[in-house]
Design an enzyme around this catalytic site. Structure first.
Site, mmCIF file in Angstrom:
data_model
loop_
_atom_site.group_PDB
_atom_site.id
_atom_site.type_symbol
_atom_site.label_atom_id
_atom_site.label_comp_id
_atom_site.label_asym_id
_atom_site.label_seq_id
_atom_site.Cartn_x
_atom_site.Cartn_y
_atom_site.Cartn_z
ATOM 1 N N GLU A 136 0.792 -1.227 0.000
ATOM 2 C CA GLU A 136 0.000 0.000 0.000
ATOM 3 C C GLU A 136 0.831 1.287 0.000
ATOM 4 O O GLU A 136 0.784 2.085 0.950
ATOM 5 C CB GLU A 136 -0.992 -0.028 1.164
ATOM 6 C CG GLU A 136 -1.960 -1.205 1.044
ATOM 7 C CD GLU A 136 -3.062 -1.234 2.088
ATOM 8 O OE1 GLU A 136 -3.006 -0.416 3.029
ATOM 9 O OE2 GLU A 136 -3.967 -2.075 1.962
ATOM 10 N N GLU A 162 -4.858 -8.628 -0.762
ATOM 11 C CA GLU A 162 -5.590 -8.374 0.478
ATOM 12 C C GLU A 162 -7.065 -8.218 0.165
ATOM 13 O O GLU A 162 -7.447 -7.504 -0.760
ATOM 14 C CB GLU A 162 -5.098 -7.118 1.205
ATOM 15 C CG GLU A 162 -3.842 -7.303 2.019
ATOM 16 C CD GLU A 162 -3.536 -6.118 2.921
ATOM 17 O OE1 GLU A 162 -4.498 -5.409 3.317
ATOM 18 O OE2 GLU A 162 -2.365 -5.896 3.230
#
Length: 766
Positions: free
Chosen positions: A247, A497
């Site tokens: 991220e 994810e």
């Protein structure tokens, strides 16, 4: 050289027999975000600022405990592990000082993962940069390197940190993610990705802070890769790839006016400063700002508040001893002053903003910056550096490229970066459920469609009814996958994810044992994954010490599919081999090692094959759970029936579609192949015994023969359907046992044995 155990062919994964591999994965483990010594969950303030003196040996779990966790995950049908580690774990003492003991621990755990047949890719994990800025990832010395003082973050609100929050139990839900838009993360990510362009005075050891941070991070990843390579038996055998960075975030790069909240900033919660207000707070000035909360259609303004640091600065004082870590800061980068003031952004003498558009254009080209421009220029510069480092050790490594979350991917198609060994690895969460911590069966929102401007009004993005919601999830994941192909080229897509919060409805399930909401949410996410055309996923998350009181032990999150306060799903649907479809009377197979928190005191080596025997006569040491009785006395199966589900393992030819109808317990698969399946290389499907007890399964195939059973390949741990079919387009349908979803344990269930009782109470078998 032996053939690669897993290779990429176009947009599919293939095994050594050229069958398509579907990767069914899990993130292992959330515990790896936190040090093992001292054992410091995010709700504890003790020793928090002693960040140099920590150890991650024992993360994600000890070598002794690894067999328990790997057996459990294997039985649940997982084939892929996204193996989490943090930069802090390897380089916490100081720049260039690697923890070789932690590396050796990691190698031992990876060897055990190899014994269980997992594929593993390595995830250098971060959330909002570091534990010291409210998340996980980078070591504490990086905060000092950029000139910030982490002890001043609470007063200046440069970061909201759970460890330093006055009452950790009241830390606001999901506020940790807003740290991306607070001072500390804005400074650090700007410097990490684009310091040479926006902070040219930030020189340390003769390098701009951008190169200083990137070089150390990439070198740490490379050093770990080198040690794994030197181990001699892990490369390609178990470690098949590396992810770029979890991220990534742009910081301030591309903000057109730092005096306003940018329209693209969708997440706001609590006091919500503009970047300019964050800068003022960081220099000790008080600011009145809007406060926000999160509703069904996103953030909404809830009021205003005054934040007053009372003169305390988030920057290191001028008299700070800058020699501790051995670096030499350039005299042109002064401590005790805001770095942006030193670059002419504002005037501290009268608090005047001089360049509100300082980050709006590329200083090199003069072009206007948006997120897509940031990704293509600054993120890709980092990605190439990371790729070069990893492939210098692993020339055939599969590279999981993760661009900024939910942003347009980099334009790599038909360029030199269009690497055939690259995987597009996006993330997806149902934001409404995640932020509200409630499964709403009546409506949800097409968030990805809104972000891409597909609706004239947010009202049109609302999807009504559970069927529409499930289809909306699937369509969003499909659109993300297609966008990856359009921009990055023809590559596999793995969602690295995706997950759900378990503490929905103020922990109603923990009080009652009724996980029906969690089961519906988990099933909807898997319905989307199975229907979107992706090549696999790694569910977020497995946490070994999750409990009903503190969840994942990190920032109030509670997404772990396992909890010490719940029961794992039994192997079979009913006791004594009966065909009852009632989940409330299902008994736990206590002979299974996957249902024990125990470990053996036997010093002899343990393998998957002898695990049952090793654990058959343990000695016990009682460690009671501290979970309050009102949320710990009604264990359920934690919606496991929704994630322990059938899936293709390897497919002769190519998968055209597959899916599992949980409500009716029907699995379907459609494939296409040129040649018939050979005797030694059939199509294989994971069939969990809970849904598909061997004596109560109905199978329909378009051609060929099939068998259901276990074998020595996985040491008898999982049930598989093997299918020898003809060439051409083929289909399969498997009917199992229907049962109610997410229900609590019934009164008629057989009382658990002593070992299982101890497991419920948090026992350790020594």
């Amino acid at each position: 050289m032996a053939p690669l155990r897993l290779r990429i062919e176009g947009r599919t994964f293939r095994d050594t027999k050229n069958r398509e591999v579907t990767l069914r994965g899990i993130n292992v483990a959330g515990d790896a975000k936190l040090p093992a010594s001292p054992d410091l969950p995010s709700n504890k303030p003790d020793h928090f600022y002693e960040g140099d003196d920590v150890s991650f040996i024992g993360r994600p779990f000890s070598v002794d405990e690894a067999h328990i966790h790997f057996t459990r995950l294997k039985r649940w049908g997982y084939t892929l592990l996204r193996y989490i580690f943090t930069w802090e774990a390897i380089e916490h003492t100081g720049p260039g000082k690697y923890d070789e003991d932690w590396i050796q621990h990691t190698i031992r755990v990876l060897r055990l993962a190899k014994d269980y047949g997992f594929y593993v890719f390595i995830d250098p994990h971060q959330d909002v940069w570091s534990r010291f800025t409210g998340g996980s990832g980078a070591p504490m010395w990086t905060i000092y390197a950029v000139g910030l003082n982490p002890r001043a973050f609470p007063s200046t609100e440069a970061a909201w940190v759970h460890n330093t929050y006055p009452n950790p139990a009241e830390y606001p839900k999901m506020i940790w993610a807003t740290n991306y838009t607070r001072l500390a993360c804005q400074v650090i990510f700007t410097m990490f990705f684009a310091g040479k362009d926006f902070a040219p005075k930030a020189i340390i050891d003769g390098k701009n802070i951008q190169d200083y941070l990137q070089d150390h991070f990439v070198a740490a990843c490379r050093h770990l890769a080198l040690r794994i390579r030197e181990a001699g038996d892990l490369e390609n055998e178990v470690v098949i790839g590396w992810e770029s960075m979890n991220e990534p975030n742009r910081g301030l790069v591309g903000l057109q006016d730092i005096s306003v909240i940018p329209s693209e900033q969708k997440l706001q919660k609590g006091p919500s400063p503009t970047a300019w207000q964050a800068i003022l707070l960081g220099s000790g000035r008080s600011c009145e700002m809007d406060t926000w909360d999160f509703g069904g259609l996103g953030p909404y303004k809830s009021g205003t508040t005054l934040v007053d640091p009372r003169g305390e600065m988030a920057w290191l004082p001028a008299d700070y001893d800058d020699t501790k870590y051995g670096w030499k800061r350039d005299p042109g980068w002064r401590l005790g002053e805001c770095v942006w003031a030193q670059h002419g952004l504002w005037d501290p003498s009268n608090d005047t903003l001089l360049k509100k558009d300082y980050f709006a254009k590329d200083p090199e080209s003069g072009r206007r910056i948006d997120y897509e421009y940031f990704t293509n220029k600054w993120f890709m510069k980092y990605y190439r550096k990371h790729r070069k480092a990893i492939t210098s050790i692993y020339p055939n490594a599969i590279l999981f490229c993760q661009p900024p979350v939910m942003e347009i991917p980099p334009s790599l198609k038909d360029t030199k970066d269009d690497d055939p060994n690259m995987v597009f690895s996006p993330h997806y969460y149902d934001g409404v459920t995640l932020m509200m911590k409630k499964w709403n069966r009546y409506w949800n929102v097409d968030v990805f469609g809104l972000l891409r401007g597909r609706y004239l009004s947010p009202v049109f993005a609302i999807k009504v009814g559970e069927t529409a919601i499930r289809n909306c999830f699937r369509d969003q994941l499909s659109a993300i996958r297609r966008e990856g192909t359009d921009y990055m080229g023809n590559h596999p897509c793995v969602f690295t994810e995706i997950g759900i919060p378990y503490d929905m409805d103020n922990k109603y399930a923990y009080k009652t044992g009724d996980y029906s909401s969690q089961s519906s949410a988990m099933d909807a996410n898997h319905f989307a994954l199975e229907g979107c055309g992706a090549n696999g996923y790694s569910l977020w998350v497995y946490v070994t010490k999750n409990n009903h009181e503190w969840g994942d032990l990190w920032n109030g999150e509670d997404l772990s599919i396992f909890s010490i306060d719940d029961k794992p799903l039994p192997l079979t649907p009913s006791p004594n081999g009966s065909k009852s479809a009632s989940a409330s009377t299902a008994s736990v197979d206590r002979s299974s090692p996957s249902y024990s928190e125990s470990r053996s005191n036997n010093n002899s080596p343990v393998s998957p094959r002898d695990l049952k025997q090793t654990l058959s006569t343990p000695s016990l040491s009682l460690l009671r759970s501290n979970t309050p009785a009102d949320i710990g006395s009604n264990p359920g199966y934690r919606a496991a029936e929704a994630y322990v589900r059938p899936s293709p393992i390897v497919t002769v030819g190519s998968v055209l579609s597959y899916g599992f109808d949980l409500r009716n317990c029907i699995f379907t698969l459609v494939l296409e192949c040129e040649d018939a399946a050979s005797e030694d290389a059939p199509t294989k499907i994971f069939l969990p015994e809970y849904h598909y007890p061997r004596d109560n399964v109905s199978v329909e195939v378009s051609s060929g023969n099939w068998t259901i059973g276990v074998d020595d390949v996985d040491d008898g741990m999982i049930q598989k359907l093997r299918w020898w079919h003809d060439g051409g387009k083929q289909s399969l349908k498997v009917q199992g046992v229907n049962r109610r979803q997410g229900m609590s344990l019934g009164q008629g269930e057989e009382a658990p044995g002593y070992l299982e009782q101890c497991r419920q109470r948090g026992c350790a078998i020594m």
